[in-house]
Scaffold this motif. Structure first.
Motif, PDB file in Angstrom:
ATOM      1  N   ALA A  44      45.255  13.488 -50.975  1.00  0.00           N
ATOM      2  CA  ALA A  44      46.435  14.427 -50.702  1.00  0.00           C
ATOM      3  C   ALA A  44      45.990  14.413 -49.030  1.00  0.00           C
ATOM      4  O   ALA A  44      45.176  14.527 -48.503  1.00  0.00           O
ATOM      5  CB  ALA A  44      46.249  15.955 -51.084  1.00  0.00           C
ATOM      6  N   GLY A  45      47.328  14.213 -48.455  1.00  0.00           N
ATOM      7  CA  GLY A  45      47.328  14.187 -46.949  1.00  0.00           C
ATOM      8  C   GLY A  45      46.796  12.837 -46.268  1.00  0.00           C
ATOM      9  O   GLY A  45      46.893  12.795 -45.036  1.00  0.00           O
ATOM     10  N   ALA A  46      46.590  11.764 -46.919  1.00  0.00           N
ATOM     11  CA  ALA A  46      46.366  10.728 -46.536  1.00  0.00           C
ATOM     12  C   ALA A  46      47.288   9.528 -46.336  1.00  0.00           C
ATOM     13  O   ALA A  46      48.577  10.170 -46.501  1.00  0.00           O
ATOM     14  CB  ALA A  46      45.158   9.850 -47.406  1.00  0.00           C
ATOM     15  N   GLU A  47      47.349   8.440 -46.108  1.00  0.00           N
ATOM     16  CA  GLU A  47      48.398   7.514 -45.919  1.00  0.00           C
ATOM     17  C   GLU A  47      48.776   7.058 -47.168  1.00  0.00           C
ATOM     18  O   GLU A  47      48.268   7.318 -48.231  1.00  0.00           O
ATOM     19  CB  GLU A  47      47.801   6.172 -45.280  1.00  0.00           C
ATOM     20  CG  GLU A  47      47.235   6.591 -43.718  1.00  0.00           C
ATOM     21  CD  GLU A  47      46.623   5.159 -43.242  1.00  0.00           C
ATOM     22  OE1 GLU A  47      46.675   3.965 -43.730  1.00  0.00           O
ATOM     23  OE2 GLU A  47      45.660   5.286 -42.179  1.00  0.00           O
ATOM     24  N   PRO A  48      50.335   6.542 -47.434  1.00  0.00           N
ATOM     25  CA  PRO A  48      50.549   6.240 -48.488  1.00  0.00           C
ATOM     26  C   PRO A  48      49.841   5.177 -49.245  1.00  0.00           C
ATOM     27  O   PRO A  48      49.785   5.557 -50.689  1.00  0.00           O
ATOM     28  CB  PRO A  48      52.189   5.598 -48.173  1.00  0.00           C
ATOM     29  CG  PRO A  48      52.347   6.278 -46.817  1.00  0.00           C
ATOM     30  CD  PRO A  48      50.948   6.493 -45.988  1.00  0.00           C
ATOM     31  N   VAL A  49      49.456   4.245 -48.859  1.00  0.00           N
ATOM     32  CA  VAL A  49      48.406   3.495 -49.831  1.00  0.00           C
ATOM     33  C   VAL A  49      47.097   3.534 -49.098  1.00  0.00           C
ATOM     34  O   VAL A  49      46.352   2.909 -48.586  1.00  0.00           O
ATOM     35  CB  VAL A  49      49.082   1.920 -49.242  1.00  0.00           C
ATOM     36  CG1 VAL A  49      48.381   1.111 -50.409  1.00  0.00           C
ATOM     37  CG2 VAL A  49      50.186   1.796 -49.105  1.00  0.00           C
ATOM     38  N   ALA A  50      46.343   4.743 -49.745  1.00  0.00           N
ATOM     39  CA  ALA A  50      45.075   5.071 -49.321  1.00  0.00           C
ATOM     40  C   ALA A  50      44.421   6.026 -50.664  1.00  0.00           C
ATOM     41  O   ALA A  50      45.445   6.765 -51.225  1.00  0.00           O
ATOM     42  CB  ALA A  50      44.945   5.720 -48.118  1.00  0.00           C
ATOM     43  N   GLY A  51      43.468   5.820 -50.902  1.00  0.00           N
ATOM     44  CA  GLY A  51      42.824   6.630 -51.910  1.00  0.00           C
ATOM     45  C   GLY A  51      41.573   5.967 -52.440  1.00  0.00           C
ATOM     46  O   GLY A  51      40.854   5.278 -51.774  1.00  0.00           O
ATOM     47  N   ARG A  52      41.244   6.416 -53.744  1.00  0.00           N
ATOM     48  CA  ARG A  52      40.072   5.793 -54.451  1.00  0.00           C
ATOM     49  C   ARG A  52      40.583   4.814 -55.655  1.00  0.00           C
ATOM     50  O   ARG A  52      41.560   4.843 -56.243  1.00  0.00           O
ATOM     51  CB  ARG A  52      39.210   6.950 -55.289  1.00  0.00           C
ATOM     52  CG  ARG A  52      38.880   7.869 -54.274  1.00  0.00           C
ATOM     53  CD  ARG A  52      38.500   9.272 -54.734  1.00  0.00           C
ATOM     54  NE  ARG A  52      37.473   8.858 -56.070  1.00  0.00           N
ATOM     55  CZ  ARG A  52      36.222   9.237 -56.082  1.00  0.00           C
ATOM     56  NH1 ARG A  52      35.674   9.561 -54.541  1.00  0.00           N
ATOM     57  NH2 ARG A  52      35.242   8.963 -57.162  1.00  0.00           N
ATOM     58  N   LEU A  53      40.055   3.620 -55.669  1.00  0.00           N
ATOM     59  CA  LEU A  53      40.321   2.735 -56.557  1.00  0.00           C
ATOM     60  C   LEU A  53      38.921   2.201 -57.379  1.00  0.00           C
ATOM     61  O   LEU A  53      37.738   1.782 -56.937  1.00  0.00           O
ATOM     62  CB  LEU A  53      40.821   1.570 -56.087  1.00  0.00           C
ATOM     63  CG  LEU A  53      41.286   0.125 -56.808  1.00  0.00           C
ATOM     64  CD1 LEU A  53      42.323   0.625 -57.717  1.00  0.00           C
ATOM     65  CD2 LEU A  53      41.525  -0.982 -55.982  1.00  0.00           C
ATOM     66  N   LYS A  54      38.993   2.081 -58.546  1.00  0.00           N
ATOM     67  CA  LYS A  54      37.967   1.719 -59.389  1.00  0.00           C
ATOM     68  C   LYS A  54      38.194   0.311 -59.930  1.00  0.00           C
ATOM     69  O   LYS A  54      39.223  -0.140 -60.668  1.00  0.00           O
ATOM     70  CB  LYS A  54      37.724   2.569 -60.690  1.00  0.00           C
ATOM     71  CG  LYS A  54      36.829   2.036 -61.560  1.00  0.00           C
ATOM     72  CD  LYS A  54      36.565   3.267 -62.784  1.00  0.00           C
ATOM     73  CE  LYS A  54      36.038   4.616 -62.395  1.00  0.00           C
ATOM     74  NZ  LYS A  54      35.586   5.237 -63.627  1.00  0.00           N
TER      75      LYS A  54
END
Length: 281
Positions: free
Chosen positions: A35-45
């Motif tokens: 939440a609140g990050a760039e559109p293509v950002a986050g965690r990836l397993k």
């Protein structure tokens, strides 16, 4: 690195999806956006062989003048110090029955991924790019969700003046009273018992001694409300719950019990005496 994937979708529709960062983020397999990050950002397993490594980072995609797209990304391990950096070039070209997506570029990594076999790492990267291309094709076949239409603003000329209408929008008729909701059972006053002192205004300042109720009233009160606690505690149960009394021993059975042996003894004695007299004769 070079990898090519066929997608049964025209290249023009793929370019429309690549121009939308939100749809690109949905196409990345297994991406958990923050939440609140760039559109293509986050965690990836990422699963490599029998191992799983979770990365946290971002991906940037930009269009070039020659019709290709530049893909740049960097991520770090969520439970380690390893990092991954990639720089790819993505090209969408028309083909028979669809389009081909070609990935070319380089990637560098350190940390846990360097301890795994190179062929397993290459297979995991190829599988990830293939699923990403397939998800882009699925997004291209699905039209984007339309934005909700804005609500029309009310015309100030038709707005009613304050006080002319009620909250429900209809003017109440003159001479009518508002409906009163029925009273609840819990709001009904309960009358006090007739045997209790109902003088609520007595604040205890009266010097006259309290008069006890007569015996008839006390008996009537016990009859109405049942037996007192003392009677319930000490009185034996009645009715069908009363205990069955034990049979009392009777004194008449003792003589009858010795009468039969005594009679038999008398009869036997008479027989013996009779035989003895006959022998003497």
């Amino acid at each position: 690195m070079e990898h090519e994937v066929f997608v049964p979708v025209p290249a023009e529709r793929l370019r429309d999806v690549l121009a939308d960062p939100v749809r690109v983020a949905r196409a990345v397999p297994g991406l958990q956006q923050e939440a609140g990050a760039e559109p293509v950002a986050g965690r990836l397993k990422v699963r490599i062989g029998s191992h799983s490594i979770t990365y946290r980072g971002s991906l940037r995609l930009s269009a070039r003048e020659d019709g290709t797209y530049a893909v740049e990304g960097d991520a770090t391990e969520s439970r380690g110090t390893g990092a991954v950096t990639l720089a790819l070039t993505l090209r969408a070209a028309d083909a028979d029955g669809g389009a081909t997506l070609t990935f070319t570029g380089t990637a560098t990594a350190d940390g846990r991924v360097t301890e795994l076999p190179p062929e397993s790492v290459t297979s995991a990267a190829t599988r990830l790019l293939t699923r990403f291309a397939e998800n882009l094709g699925t997004a291209a076949r699905t039209p984007p969700a339309a934005d909700p239409a804005p609500r029309p603003e009310p015309d100030p000329q038709t707005e009613p003046e304050p006080g002319t209408e009620s909250e429900s929008g209809t003017e109440p008729e003159s001479g009518t009273e508002p409906e009163v909701p029925p009273a609840s059972v819990f709001d009904t006053e309960v009358p006090p018992p007739s045997l209790m002192n109902t003088d609520e205004d007595d604040d205890g300042t009266d010097d006259a001694p309290a008069v006890p109720p007569p015996a008839e009233a006390a008996h009537a009160r016990r009859t109405m409300i049942g037996r007192s606690a003392e009677e319930v505690d000490h009185a034996p149960p009645r009715g069908r719950y009363a205990p069955v009394p034990a049979p009392q021993a009777s004194g008449v059975g003792a003589p009858l019990r010795w009468a039969a042996p005594a009679a038999a003894l008398v009869v036997a004695s008479a027989i013996v005496v009779g035989r003895a007299l006959r022998r003497r004769r």
